[in-house]
Scaffold this motif. Sequence first.
Motif: not given
Length: 134
Positions: A26-29, A55-66, A85-88
């Motif tokens: 969440l902080l990264v996003l 680790q967090q960036l890898m997960r966010l990439r794998a999930d298609g969020l970044v 962006l709307l959720v954030i």
Amino acid sequence: MNVDDLIQASEEAAALMASLSHPQRLLVLCALADGEKPVSQLREELSIDQVPMSQQLMRLRADGLVEARRVGTTVYYKIARRELLLVIEALQKAFCPDSALQPGGAGRTRGKIEGANVANARSRPLPRRLRTKA
């Protein structure tokens, strides 16, 4: 919207929420809500060590969020999905209305995410690994 569409939408929303269920992600996003940033800047702004950040960036990439792009040895990340962006923005308004992590920093109007960032993020379905079978 029919029931099958609602079921699919609820499954996609639940998968998105599972991706967001870690404080560092969440902080990264939140930090990326302003736009693209290099990993070094994210680490400095958020005080996250290299291994957990990777680790967090890898997960966010794998999930298609970044999405990431490399320029020389520098890797830049940006939010990949418009609805994220709307959720954030909603989470920031609810949980950290006066935070310096608001898009634009502390001097910015509460909770506003620039339209350019929303326009530049693509709306697309979740990666297959996050979808559940109907």
